[in-house]
Design a protein around this motif. Structure first.
Motif, PDB file in Angstrom:
ATOM      1  N   SER A 296       0.820  -1.215   0.000  1.00 48.72           N
ATOM      2  CA  SER A 296       0.000   0.000   0.000  1.00 48.72           C
ATOM      3  C   SER A 296       0.853   1.264   0.000  1.00 48.72           C
ATOM      4  N   ALA A 339      -6.247  -3.504   4.215  1.00 47.80           N
ATOM      5  CA  ALA A 339      -5.867  -2.344   3.394  1.00 47.80           C
ATOM      6  C   ALA A 339      -4.374  -2.276   3.121  1.00 47.80           C
ATOM      7  N   TYR A 354      -1.785 -11.038   1.499  1.00 45.49           N
ATOM      8  CA  TYR A 354      -3.059 -10.323   1.445  1.00 45.49           C
ATOM      9  C   TYR A 354      -4.012 -10.919   2.477  1.00 45.49           C
ATOM     10  N   ARG A 363      -7.041  -7.212  -1.045  1.00 44.59           N
ATOM     11  CA  ARG A 363      -6.810  -6.009  -1.861  1.00 44.59           C
ATOM     12  C   ARG A 363      -5.765  -6.307  -2.947  1.00 44.59           C
TER      13      ARG A 363
END
Length: 402
Positions: A296, A339, A354, A363
């Motif tokens: 992320s 996230a 994940y 995600r």
């Protein structure tokens, strides 16, 4: 100008003050933090180990009165307060306050940080953190490096077909070219009109960068300053350090911090042009610098477009580990884990991890495919968090799992 002629432009004069002593101090500081010399790496590890004999714990409380908001904690080597905790806070949301105290490794392993929902522990090289067996944990490199090895293949072949077509269209339409700059005025223009505005716009009060004097002494005087031009106008720049066989990308920016240019193909074009320059110059690799080990992280996703090799960096971060320990099963914890997929450490490389559950799909739009990442694993949170205290009662009710 040939590739060998423009590898290290000559520069004269000291425009930042301080004289030779300042230059030596800035160069030493740069090498201390970035050198891959095994002797300096071992010395850095020894200092880190001594400094962390009684590790500091920092608890980050979320803003607002919501009892379900995520409380974070970081413990371990001091670099985590510059790298790990700010990233976790950014992904969590606004921070109301931090509280710090000292502890011992034994107490940290036995009790953790009772008020935290998620605990990140940064371990110096050679130390293994052992949380309670019932506490779900993911182990990652403390930091990852992203390096593009250079060969004879066209640099643009690293881009996806769609990105390559866009790049080629824009090259023609915008008449782009790469400028190598050598004057003090060029450095000032880059630092004041590109780098600082971009960092300020992107990170605000949390901006971390290289001070002007250090950028001059340790980067400009030992590297290359590039500008990407469109129709003859400088629109983006990159200040790099030259090491043997390696170009290290250090500071970047777009003109006046323009969000449009930052979001457009300008940044991709700058990176491609620099990689092509390094290839012509006969360099073996381009170091795109490092990041926290999470998919992320925006810079990881952006630089992944160039398909770098991702691995623990070869400087003092090598051997350091980040342990992510989940202490409670709450909706906020689940949201955070889903996230922020982790680049978990395995024996032969990294694996994208994940998290998901019935209500939160993995995600996977945050892509992982690049060198050094072995594959991906999807982890069911109902299994991963089974047995932890859950949201209804921080005092003891347990997540039933599956």
């Amino acid at each position: 100008m040939t590739a060998t002629e423009d590898r290290r432009p000559s520069r004269t004069g000291d425009h930042t003050g301080g004289g030779p002593a300042r230059r030596r101090a800035e160069e030493w500081r740069y090498r201390w933090h970035n050198s891959t010399d095994p002797r300096l790496v071992r010395l850095h590890h020894a200092v880190d180990t001594c400094a962390a004999l009684r590790p500091e714990v920092t608890v980050s409380h979320p803003e607002g009165a919501d009892a379900g908001a995520l409380t974070l904690a970081y413990a371990g080597i001091g670099a985590g307060l510059d790298h790990v905790l700010p990233f976790l806070e950014e992904r969590r949301g606004p921070t109301a306050r931090r509280e710090s105290r000292r502890t011992t490794w034994a107490d940290l392993a036995a009790r953790g940080v009772p008020e935290a929902d998620l605990l990140a522990v940064g371990c110096p090289a050679g130390r293994t953190f052992r949380p309670p067996a019932a506490q779900p944990t993911v182990v990652a490199p403390f930091r990852v490096g992203l390096v593009v090895p250079l060969d004879t293949a066209p640099v643009t072949s690293r881009l996806s077909r769609k990105a390559r077509q866009q790049y080629q269209r824009e090259q023609r339409a915008l008449d782009r070219d790469l400028e190598v700059a050598t004057a003090h005025a060029d450095f000032t223009y880059f630092y004041d009109r590109m780098h600082r505005p971009t960092m300020s716009r992107r990170h605000g009060a949390a901006t971390r960068s290289v001070p002007r004097a250090a950028a001059w002494h340790s980067l400009f005087r030992h590297g290359v300053l590039f500008f990407l031009r469109e129709h003859g106008e400088r629109v983006a720049g990159m200040l790099c350090r030259l090491e043997p066989d390696t170009l290290v990308l250090r500071l970047a920016g777009v003109l006046d911090g323009s969000e449009d240019r930052y979001r457009s193909g300008t940044y991709v074009a700058l990176y491609v042009a620099i990689l092509e320059w390094a290839q012509r110059a006969g360099l073996a690799r381009v170091d795109l610098s490092g990041a926290e080990p999470f998919l992320s992280k925006g810079i990881v996703q952006f630089k992944r477009k160039l398909h770098p090799h991702i691995a623990p960096p070869a400087n003092h971060f090598t051997g350091k580990r980040l342990w992510l320990c989940v202490r409670r099963d709450t909706p906020a914890v689940r949201d955070f884990l889903v996230a922020n997929p982790v680049l978990a450490l395995e024996r032969d490389g990294l694996r994208a991890t994940y998290f998901h559950d019935r209500e939160r799909p993995p995600r996977t739009a945050l892509q992982w495919r690049t060198g050094g990442v072995l594959g991906a694993t999807e982890v069911d949170l109902d299994v991963f968090l089974k047995g932890l205290p859950c949201a209804e009662s921080r005092a003891g009710s347990a997540s039933p799992g599956t």
